[in-house]
Design a protein around this motif. Structure first.
Motif, short mmCIF file in Angstrom:
data_model
loop_
_atom_site.label_atom_id
_atom_site.label_comp_id
_atom_site.label_asym_id
_atom_site.label_seq_id
_atom_site.Cartn_x
_atom_site.Cartn_y
_atom_site.Cartn_z
N ALA A 24 0.84 -1.21 0.00
CA ALA A 24 0.00 0.00 0.00
C ALA A 24 0.87 1.25 0.00
O ALA A 24 0.57 2.24 -0.70
N GLY A 25 1.94 1.23 0.79
CA GLY A 25 2.84 2.38 0.80
C GLY A 25 3.51 2.60 -0.54
O GLY A 25 3.65 3.74 -1.00
N ARG A 26 3.91 1.50 -1.19
CA ARG A 26 4.51 1.62 -2.51
C ARG A 26 3.52 2.17 -3.53
O ARG A 26 3.87 2.98 -4.40
N HIS A 27 2.27 1.72 -3.42
CA HIS A 27 1.25 2.22 -4.35
C HIS A 27 1.02 3.71 -4.16
O HIS A 27 0.86 4.45 -5.14
N ARG A 28 1.01 4.15 -2.89
CA ARG A 28 0.83 5.58 -2.64
C ARG A 28 2.00 6.38 -3.19
O ARG A 28 1.82 7.46 -3.77
N LEU A 29 3.20 5.89 -3.01
CA LEU A 29 4.37 6.58 -3.54
C LEU A 29 4.35 6.61 -5.06
O LEU A 29 4.69 7.63 -5.69
N ALA A 30 3.94 5.49 -5.67
CA ALA A 30 3.86 5.45 -7.13
C ALA A 30 2.81 6.44 -7.64
O ALA A 30 3.02 7.14 -8.64
N GLY A 31 1.65 6.49 -6.94
CA GLY A 31 0.61 7.45 -7.34
C GLY A 31 1.08 8.89 -7.20
O GLY A 31 0.82 9.72 -8.07
N ALA A 32 1.80 9.18 -6.09
CA ALA A 32 2.31 10.54 -5.91
C ALA A 32 3.35 10.89 -6.97
O ALA A 32 3.37 12.01 -7.48
#
Length: 310
Positions: A24-32
């Motif tokens: 989930a953290g990686r997905h948020r970073l990728a989205g940002a």
């Protein structure tokens, strides 16, 4: 004496794996990271210029020391806004744009819808060729098109001055001349948009309408147009905003006639205030008011579209 066996302690639950949280953290970073370029562009090209225009609209330049000390910026608050709203030239520009929009938008939309429906007809051949021919006027740059129409309107040079029932360079004829120039350029653009939307109408629905005995006109009015209504309203929003920002056509016609003044539209008024009078505060205030008017009209059109959709 025998002792009872001590019951074994229940096993501790295994700790939950940390992989879902990491994912989930990686997905948020990728989205940002993916949204960062858009955010930077939005900040640099929209938010910062708007903030700068708001600050600039609160100041004006005034002479000090009987003119010997030069100009200095003075805080005026909403003084520039009241000056723009009370300026008769600004009000005349708004009136010209309102009349232009009331004529241009219905004529252009009606023509674009009719041509799009004709292109979508089953009896039309060489649709791609006709689509290209309709779109060609939009491909001509606005300044070049304005010069062409200016020479076509010119007496003694162009043929239209003797054919039209009004003087294109006269006080009462310059507005229809500008409407004709804009309609000629933008009808093909909206035709392609409407024609593309018509291609998404399910063919099964059209075949069912034909099986029920509906003619071409009935099918167009009762089925095709209602199904592309969202596209029509979106095009209406952009056309309304573009009408308020009318600039190129009257700017070009200024070189042919004195009927079109330097403040004939709000955009010309802003251009004259900024680059001719060097009154950047008044130009910024007029720009903010024009942006607010565009936003309010766009919101009104979208609200009407939402009610019609319900």
């Amino acid at each position: 004496m025998t002792t009872a066996p001590i019951p074994a302690a229940p096993p501790r639950p295994a700790p939950a794996p940390a992989r879902p949280a990491r994912r989930a953290g990686r997905h948020r970073l990728a989205g940002a990271a993916l949204a960062a370029p858009f955010a930077v562009l939005l900040l640099c090209t929209v938010l910062v210029p708007i903030a700068y225009a708001l600050c600039l609209s609160l100041f004006t330049d005034r002479l000090f020391g009987l003119g010997f000390d030069g100009y200095r910026q003075v805080f005026t608050g909403f003084g520039n806004y009241t000056d723009v709203l009370g300026d008769p030239a600004a009000r005349d520009g708004v009136r010209h744009v309102a009349l232009y929009a009331l004529i241009h938008i219905p004529v252009m939309f009606l023509g674009a819808l009719v041509i799009a429906l004709l292109l979508d007809s089953v009896t039309v051949r060489m649709r791609q060729l006709w689509s290209l021919a309709v779109f060609l006027p939009y491909a001509v740059p606005g300044v070049i098109a304005g010069l062409i129409w200016g020479y076509l309107y010119s007496p003694g040079i162009g043929p239209l001055n003797d054919v039209l029932p009004f003087d294109p360079f006269g006080q009462s004829g310059v507005l229809p001349a500008v409407v004709n120039m804009a309609t000629w350029q933008w009808t093909g653009y909206n035709t392609i948009i409407f024609y593309t939307a018509l291609q998404t109408v399910p063919r099964e629905v059209l075949e069912a309408a034909r099986a029920d005995g509906a003619g071409a006109l009935r099918t167009a009015l009762a089925i095709k147009l209602p199904m592309i209504r969202p596209t029509i309203f979106v095009a209406l929003v952009f056309t309304t905003i573009g009408s308020l920002q009318l600039f190129t056509e009257p700017m070009v016609l200024r070189t042919f006639t004195g009927t079109v003044t330097s403040t004939w539209t709000p955009s010309l008024y802003i251009y004259d205030a900024a680059f001719v009078s060097n009154d950047y505060g008044r130009a910024a205030a007029a720009s903010i008011l024009l942006a607010l008017a565009s936003a309010l009209l766009s919101a009104l059109v979208m609200r009407l579209s939402t009610r019609r959709a319900r």
